[in-house]
Design an enzyme around this catalytic site. Structure first.
Site, PDB file in Angstrom:
ATOM      1  N   GLN A  34     -14.887  33.311 -27.008  1.00 47.79           N
ATOM      2  CA  GLN A  34     -15.429  34.905 -26.648  1.00 47.79           C
ATOM      3  C   GLN A  34     -14.426  35.678 -26.877  1.00 47.79           C
ATOM      4  OE1 GLN A  34     -17.216  38.085 -26.279  1.00 47.79           O
ATOM      5  NE2 GLN A  34     -18.798  37.243 -26.012  1.00 47.79           N
ATOM      6  N   LEU A  57     -34.860  42.240 -30.174  1.00 44.08           N
ATOM      7  CA  LEU A  57     -34.824  42.708 -31.463  1.00 44.08           C
ATOM      8  C   LEU A  57     -34.319  41.790 -33.003  1.00 44.08           C
ATOM      9  CD1 LEU A  57     -35.675  46.014 -31.479  1.00 44.08           C
ATOM     10  CD2 LEU A  57     -37.216  44.359 -31.070  1.00 44.08           C
ATOM     11  N   GLN A  58     -33.248  40.901 -31.987  1.00 40.41           N
ATOM     12  CA  GLN A  58     -32.852  40.327 -33.221  1.00 40.41           C
ATOM     13  C   GLN A  58     -32.484  39.016 -32.038  1.00 40.41           C
ATOM     14  OE1 GLN A  58     -28.858  42.718 -33.632  1.00 40.41           O
ATOM     15  NE2 GLN A  58     -28.731  41.107 -35.765  1.00 40.41           N
ATOM     16  N   GLY A  75     -23.884  37.114 -29.900  1.00 40.05           N
ATOM     17  CA  GLY A  75     -25.362  37.629 -29.277  1.00 40.05           C
ATOM     18  C   GLY A  75     -24.747  36.618 -27.368  1.00 40.05           C
ATOM     19  N   GLU A  76     -23.916  36.923 -27.395  1.00 37.16           N
ATOM     20  CA  GLU A  76     -23.523  36.540 -25.673  1.00 37.16           C
ATOM     21  C   GLU A  76     -24.140  37.383 -24.641  1.00 37.16           C
ATOM     22  OE1 GLU A  76     -20.711  34.993 -22.397  1.00 37.16           O
ATOM     23  OE2 GLU A  76     -20.158  34.186 -24.878  1.00 37.16           O
ATOM     24  N   ASN A 110     -17.897  40.096 -32.170  1.00 37.01           N
ATOM     25  CA  ASN A 110     -17.621  41.040 -30.987  1.00 37.01           C
ATOM     26  C   ASN A 110     -17.103  42.371 -31.975  1.00 37.01           C
ATOM     27  OD1 ASN A 110     -17.667  40.238 -28.258  1.00 37.01           O
ATOM     28  ND2 ASN A 110     -18.094  38.286 -29.892  1.00 37.01           N
TER      29      ASN A 110
END
Length: 286
Positions: A34, A57-58, A75-76, A110
């Site tokens: 990350q 939503l995702q 998606g962290e 990111n």
């Protein structure tokens, strides 16, 4: 944003877009690669409130790195928000990726979607170059950016760690950091304390750097309180002829070019009665 320098990753992602499953939150761990170092608690709380009201939503993207254990690829922030809501499961897409692919996609995700700080962005660029054996030019082409934009971000990594951390923590801006690139490590440390404690603007910081490096400042700008350099400052040039000024400015521009290319050199200047003296110390390469 182009993905061509990561092989067929784009096609692999397209095949998996409908494979959404529910995964236990306790079986998911954050991404080791990350690039984001700072997660604002208030921003995560606001995201959690939005998810609570409208749902997720995702889905996040994960990979199975051990039997029944998963690592986040993308998606962290959503994962942290869902964890704050104490959900038992989270919608996810499970990809099959190795470490290199995981790191590359996490970095790109990111860079594309998150508001990274300039230092985090520079660190992400460096990681992508190392992982995929890319030149600055190849990375810039892949990211859809100019080579100079990538190079300017990477130069921030030449700053000492305390200065980089100050940018990460938003105590100073990227422009403050760029001004400090002209200083050596000890000078950066001294200047950082003065900038943070006195809440200097970028212009005041540039004036401070000019004083610490012995460079003249524009006459119409108000002076600022500066950290006293450990070494005595050279006197400013006085009474130079036009030809002498051209010669002195040419040498100073050459010195700046050498420093911009990463070489640490030392200079001393003095205005004598019959000549202007510039001493340049260039370290021998080991």
């Amino acid at each position: 944003m182009a993905f061509s320098f990561f092989g067929n990753q784009k096609n692999k992602n397209q095949k998996a877009t409908n494979q959404v499953v529910e995964v236990d939150v306790t079986k998911i761990t954050p991404n080791r690669f990350q690039p984001r170092k700072v997660f604002e608690p208030n921003a995560i709380k606001e995201l959690a409130e939005t998810i609570q009201e409208h749902g997720l939503l995702q889905p996040i993207i994960i990979r199975e790195f051990e039997p029944n254990k998963y690592e986040i690829i993308a998606g962290e922030r959503r994962f942290r928000a869902v964890s704050e809501l104490q959900w038992d499961k989270i919608p996810a897409i499970i990809e099959k990726m190795n470490d290199k692919e995981t790191a590359s996609l996490a970095l790109i995700e990111n860079l594309q979607r998150e508001q990274l700080s300039s230092v985090e962005e520079a660190q992400a660029y460096r990681s992508l170059m190392e992982l995929n054996h890319l030149t600055q030019t190849a990375l810039a082409q892949g990211m859809g950016k100019s080579q100079s934009a990538v190079a300017n971000k990477l130069r921030l990594l030449k700053l000492i760690t305390p200065v980089q951390n100050a940018i990460l923590d938003r105590r100073i801006s990227e422009r403050h950091g760029r001004a400090l690139l002209e200083l050596n490590e000890d000078q950066q440390r001294d200047a950082l304390m003065e900038i943070v404690n006195s809440k200097f603007t970028v212009k005041q910081t540039e004036d401070l750097v000019a004083q610490m490096t012995g460079k003249p400042r524009p006459q119409d700008e108000a002076p600022v309180t500066a950290v006293k350099p450990k070494k005595k400052r050279a006197k400013k040039a006085k009474g130079l002829t036009a030809d002498t000024r051209v010669a002195v400015n040419t040498i100073k521009k050459s010195v700046k070019l050498i420093r911009d290319n990463g070489m640490k050199i030392k200079t001393r200047e003095s205005d004598e009665d019959d000549h202007y003296e510039i001493v340049i110390e260039i370290p021998k390469q080991k």
